[in-house]
Design an enzyme around this catalytic site. Structure first.
Site, PDB file in Angstrom:
ATOM      1  N   CYS A   1       1.365  -0.835   0.175  1.00  0.00           N
ATOM      2  CA  CYS A   1       0.006  -0.293  -0.280  1.00  0.00           C
ATOM      3  C   CYS A   1       1.099   1.554   0.254  1.00  0.00           C
ATOM      4  O   CYS A   1       0.140   2.076  -0.608  1.00  0.00           O
ATOM      5  CB  CYS A   1      -0.791  -0.651   1.435  1.00  0.00           C
TER       6      CYS A   1
ATOM      7  N   HIS B   1      -1.483   1.665   8.121  1.00  0.00           N
ATOM      8  CA  HIS B   1      -1.730   1.167   6.145  1.00  0.00           C
ATOM      9  C   HIS B   1      -1.964   2.459   5.684  1.00  0.00           C
ATOM     10  O   HIS B   1      -2.326   3.359   6.542  1.00  0.00           O
ATOM     11  CB  HIS B   1      -3.741   1.026   6.095  1.00  0.00           C
TER      12      HIS B   1
END
Length: 523
Positions: free
Chosen positions: A71, A467
């Site tokens: 990510c 994240h």
């Protein structure tokens, strides 16, 4: 279907007949609606024009597949796709490389893969699509084998690795494979091929090897006693790292803004008890001029000396003969001496506590939609006066900033020219805030330092894990039925993207993000 004992066969049959009746009713309704439209009756909320351009239509850009903790790279790729000048930069490199297609694919795999992916990410669609970044990751891994692209990494570090790898790959095109002079003239070397034209080699290298993210920071050390510049150092940067303003508890101060971080970065530091060699030379020359027996040779050497700090002038006098203070007052300041086309700002939230454990500074750092770097470029006086009128904090000047931002976007939409890569050229509009709600022209000194927000990278979680997601601004595709007109509304839309998940969001959602990376593009 699932053999539920509570539902009898007769009830299933009744439900079947009911569903059939509903389907027939929907079919008749659609047929009637089509006949009404065909007969010329215009219904505003279902007219063909509004079905195509209405505000209810949902648009998407491509998401990116997560191939295993990547990510951090996905958000960088999305942010780069939102920067029109970077996409154009890659296109120009591919158009002027001088290599045949088969050799280009062999020698420039990262440039080709990245350019193709960013072009796909720049397209606004009316359906969801998830693209695969595998080609870019595979080509990038050749240059950063020590940087595991399938483990959790820092997004700012991945950004720098990508830019350096692009530069390394493209610079190889300047070096021919053969060594003899005769073979060099026959090869596809950019050095030899481009020298046939009139463009200077240094200028061409600067255009191709110094990309849109390259800027320069200057460090100025000055003496306040003699008003001389003691040292002037320059350093190239591709990502400007800024520390947030912290309170006594080492937390981000309430109301901290990007402008505050820039002020803190360029603040003038006062250095006491600094030893200035030029001050010593001035004092020594005055001391000689007051002596009854002047030494012309020593005086001339002192007055003409320019090698302060490394000269032998102090050896001309016995120790402690010169009656002067050994310390001076000095100042040190960092400035942005050359502004990049695209400004990437890294807000340094990672730190360590008193026990040496990694921590993340939580808290909102507000940032503007429009940023003027003029107050932070140049000499100390311009920075000490504070930010200019366009270094706007949206939390304080929200309505004025949003109005100005929308006026700029509308003007850009009206002047948008569609290109083959599904992007638009921005109109050359220079605006600034004023006491009224109408934009005015910027001073010429500020025109090249006005930036518009293109992307915001946000990190969830603690240091060492979590994240990444990104907010990015996208140019709307032109109406296929009328290519000369943009889509209804503003020329730019904002999307929130978390790997493969994509959703359209408002400006308020963007401005409320806990930013880690900010991408500003010069207007």
């Amino acid at each position: 279907m699932h053999e539920n004992p509570l539902v009898s066969h007769s009830e299933v049959n009744r439900r079947h007949y009911s569903l059939t009746a509903v389907a027939v009713g929907l079919g008749l309704g659609v047929a009637g609606l089509c006949k009404v439209l065909y007969s010329g009756l215009s219904i505003p909320w279902v007219s063909p024009r509004n079905l195509l351009l209405g505000s209810e239509r949902v648009y998407y850009v491509g998401g990116l597949r997560n191939l295993g903790n990547n990510c951090f790279l996905n958000v960088i790729l999305q942010a780069l796709a939102s920067c029109d000048s970077f996409v154009s930069f890659l296109d120009n490199l591919l158009a002027t490389d001088g290599l045949p297609p088969e050799e280009k694919a062999e020698r420039m795999p990262l440039l080709l893969a990245l350019s193709s992916l960013l072009e796909d990410l720049s397209i606004v669609r009316d359906e969801r699509i998830v693209l695969n970044p595998h080609g870019v990751m595979q080509a990038l891994s050749f240059y950063v084998s020590h940087f595991n692209l399938t483990r959790q990494q820092d997004a700012s570090e991945a950004f720098l690795h990508l830019l350096i790898s692009l530069r390394d790959e493209f610079s190889h095109c300047y070096v021919p494979h053969r060594s003899s002079l005769a073979d060099i003239t026959l090869s596809h070397s950019k050095v030899y091929k481009q020298r046939e034209g009139n463009q200077p080699e240094c200028k061409r290298w600067k255009q191709n090897l110094f990309g849109p993210f390259d800027g320069t920071i200057g460090s100025i050390l000055s003496c306040r006693n003699c008003s001389s510049v003691l040292s002037l150092d320059f350093q190239n940067f591709q990502c400007l790292s800024l520390s947030p303003v912290l309170n006594t508890n080492r937390d981000i101060t309430s109301g901290c803004s990007l402008v505050d971080c820039l002020k803190y970065f360029t603040v003038v530091e006062h250095l006491d008890n600094y030893r200035c060699d030029r001050c010593w030379h001035i004092t020594a020359a005055k001391y000689l001029s007051l002596k009854s027996e002047a030494d012309e040779e020593k005086a001339t050497k002192l007055n003409t000396c320019v090698d302060y700090g490394t000269c032998s002038c102090r050896g001309m006098f016995p120790q402690e003969e010169i009656p002067c203070s050994s310390s001076s007052r000095a100042t040190k300041q960092l400035i942005i001496s050359q502004c990049p086309k695209i400004l990437c700002i890294h807000l340094l939230r990672a730190s360590v506590n008193l026990d040496g454990e990694p921590i993340k500074h939580q808290g909102h750092i507000s940032f503007p939609l429009l940023l003027n770097l003029s107050p932070f470029v140049g000499d100390a006086s311009s920075t000490e006066q504070g930010p200019g009128p366009l270094a706007m904090n949206v939390q304080r000047d929200g309505q004025q900033a949003l109005h100005l931002y929308r006026q700029l976007n509308i003007q850009m939409s009206l002047n948008a020219i569609p290109t083959g890569g599904n992007s638009v050229h921005m109109a050359n509009v220079d605006v600034a805030s004023s006491s009224s709600s109408s934009p005015r022209l910027l001073p010429s000194s500020s025109k090249s330092k006005l930036y518009g927000l293109s992307a915001v990278v946000e990190h969830y979680g603690k240091c060492g894990g979590g994240h990444y997601a990104v907010y990015r601004r996208v140019a709307s595709n032109p109406d296929p039925d009328d290519p000369g007109q943009p889509l209804a509304g503003l020329g730019k839309r904002w999307f929130y993207i978390s790997d493969g998940h994509v959703s359209e969001v408002s400006e308020d959602d963007v401005l409320g993000a806990e930013a880690t990376l900010l991408f500003y593009e010069r207007l």
